[in-house]
Design an enzyme around this catalytic site. Structure first.
Site, mmCIF file in Angstrom:
data_model
loop_
_atom_site.group_PDB
_atom_site.id
_atom_site.type_symbol
_atom_site.label_atom_id
_atom_site.label_comp_id
_atom_site.label_asym_id
_atom_site.label_seq_id
_atom_site.Cartn_x
_atom_site.Cartn_y
_atom_site.Cartn_z
ATOM 1 N N GLU A 39 0.829 -1.210 0.000
ATOM 2 C CA GLU A 39 0.000 0.000 0.000
ATOM 3 C C GLU A 39 0.866 1.264 0.000
ATOM 4 O OE1 GLU A 39 -3.042 0.420 -0.592
ATOM 5 O OE2 GLU A 39 -3.739 -1.648 -0.502
ATOM 6 N N TYR A 121 -6.055 6.328 4.823
ATOM 7 C CA TYR A 121 -6.303 5.317 3.796
ATOM 8 C C TYR A 121 -5.507 4.029 4.085
ATOM 9 C CZ TYR A 121 -5.820 2.419 -0.178
ATOM 10 O OH TYR A 121 -5.782 1.298 -0.949
ATOM 11 N N ASP A 139 -9.425 4.624 -1.983
ATOM 12 C CA ASP A 139 -8.353 5.139 -2.846
ATOM 13 C C ASP A 139 -8.999 5.786 -4.082
ATOM 14 O OD1 ASP A 139 -9.218 3.044 -4.403
ATOM 15 O OD2 ASP A 139 -7.292 2.005 -4.506
#
Ligand code: SF4
Length: 350
Positions: A39, A121, A139
């Site tokens: 990520e 996030y 996202d």
């Protein structure tokens, strides 16, 4: 959207899920280290670009402890080319923090947000994908799906709060990790920015933008402010054996801790290369090359003129602290950002 729609999305995911190097096989829980690493790499970077970097990192540093023990320079060097280098420094700092507290990533939002480089996030993605917690990871792909599902016409970034609120309400209590990845996959492969494939979309019957015929127009975006252009003169000083003079950038700020060829300060306005020669790292017979090296950062465009010279032994003693020679065969081991690789390539080519 209701639970029925979550079920449809999950059923679609079971058939069409992407195979990604960091994704756990169906039915298996992902390793938090793997989720976190992927990520961080995927922020502002495409899946295609990240693939090789991810494989190299995992092979070299298979655990968070291994990454924590690596010297920062090695991590920056392995990261070179991925851009947004603050991510790599934070990655290393985060690995150290996790390793120091026993090697386990926290499961709760506040524990994750306290770690370097982990924002809302990334925390949600780790909680959902690695721990199956009903967290909502929004996202760019998910943002687009939600804006279309609810026909949200408010332009981004103002629409973000509404999109996040709507997205959070959709997360099902079961299979939250699969649901998060299903939304990401739907945005990446079906609900694409151009030509969304609505006819094969599992959410087709619920989608308001499709019904209104405005899917491709959403999400709307507020016009971006034009980026300024900064200019500078980069100095490529080469030894007779091809080694190039590099210096280390300050640890904080743009390209912090990375290597670079020395250059004059990057400023807006016209550049006078002849005047900028006064900033050269050593006196030499500098040749100003034709052409420009262009690169775009988040907040500005950069145009570098390149000056090249060959070093002579007598001048080597005058090198500034923080500079060093790098031979061609060691170049890949250095933490050279893309813009500096372009500068060196330009100097070699010209
Ligand atoms: Fe996107 Fe079309 Fe599916 Fe709506 S129906 S979510 S616009 S692909």
């Amino acid at each position: 959207m209701t639970t029925t729609h979550a079920s449809r999305l999950l059923a679609w995911y079971d058939r069409h899920r992407r195979t990604l190097p960091w994704r756990a096989p169906a039915g298996r829980r992902a390793d938090p280290y793997v989720v976190w690493l992927s990520e961080i790499m995927l922020q502002q970077t495409t899946v295609a670009t990240v693939g090789d970097y991810f494989r190299r990192f995992i092979e070299r540093w298979p655990t968070v402890e291994a990454l924590a023990e690596a010297p920062l320079d090695e991590v920056l060097s392995a990261w070179a080319g991925l851009g947004y280098y603050a991510r790599a420094r934070n990655l290393h700092a985060c690995a150290r923090a996790v390793a120091e507290s026993g090697g386990r990533f926290p499961k709760d939002e506040s524990g994750l947000l306290a770690l370097p480089g982990i924002g809302a996030y990334t925390a949600a993605a780790i909680r959902a994908i690695a721990f199956d917690e009903p967290a909502s990871a929004v996202d760019g792909n998910v943002e687009r799906v939600i804006a279309r599902l609810f026909a949200i016409e408010t332009p981004l970034p103002d629409a973000k709060t509404e999109i996040k609120t709507r997205a959070a309400k959709l997360v099902p209590p079961e299979r939250a990790g699969d649901y998060a990845q299903a939304m990401m996959d739907l945005g990446a492969t079906v609900c694409t920015p151009r030509n969304p494939r609505c006819v094969i979309c599992p959410l087709m019957t619920a989608c308001k933008a499709r019904k209104q015929g405005i899917a491709e127009e959403l999400p709307r975006r507020a016009p971006k402010a034009a980026k300024p252009t900064r200019r500078g003169l980069a100095f490529v000083l080469a030894r007779k054996d091809g080694a190039i003079l590099l210096r280390k950038r300050p640890p904080k700020g743009l390209l912090g801790g990375m290597d670079e060829v020395p250059s004059s300060p990057w400023r807006e306005g016209k550049l006078s290369p002849e005047k900028a020669l006064a900033e050269a790292p050593v006196p030499a017979r500098w040749q100003i090359l034709d052409g420009l090296v262009r690169h775009t950062f988040t907040h500005f465009h950069l145009e570098l003129t390149v000056a090249r010279a060959t070093a002579t032994t007598g001048r080597l003693a005058t090198l500034a602290p923080g500079t060093s020679w790098c031979t061609v065969d060691r170049m890949t081991e250095r933490a050279l950002p893309t813009v500096m690789r372009k500068v060196i390539a330009h100097a070699v080519r010209s």
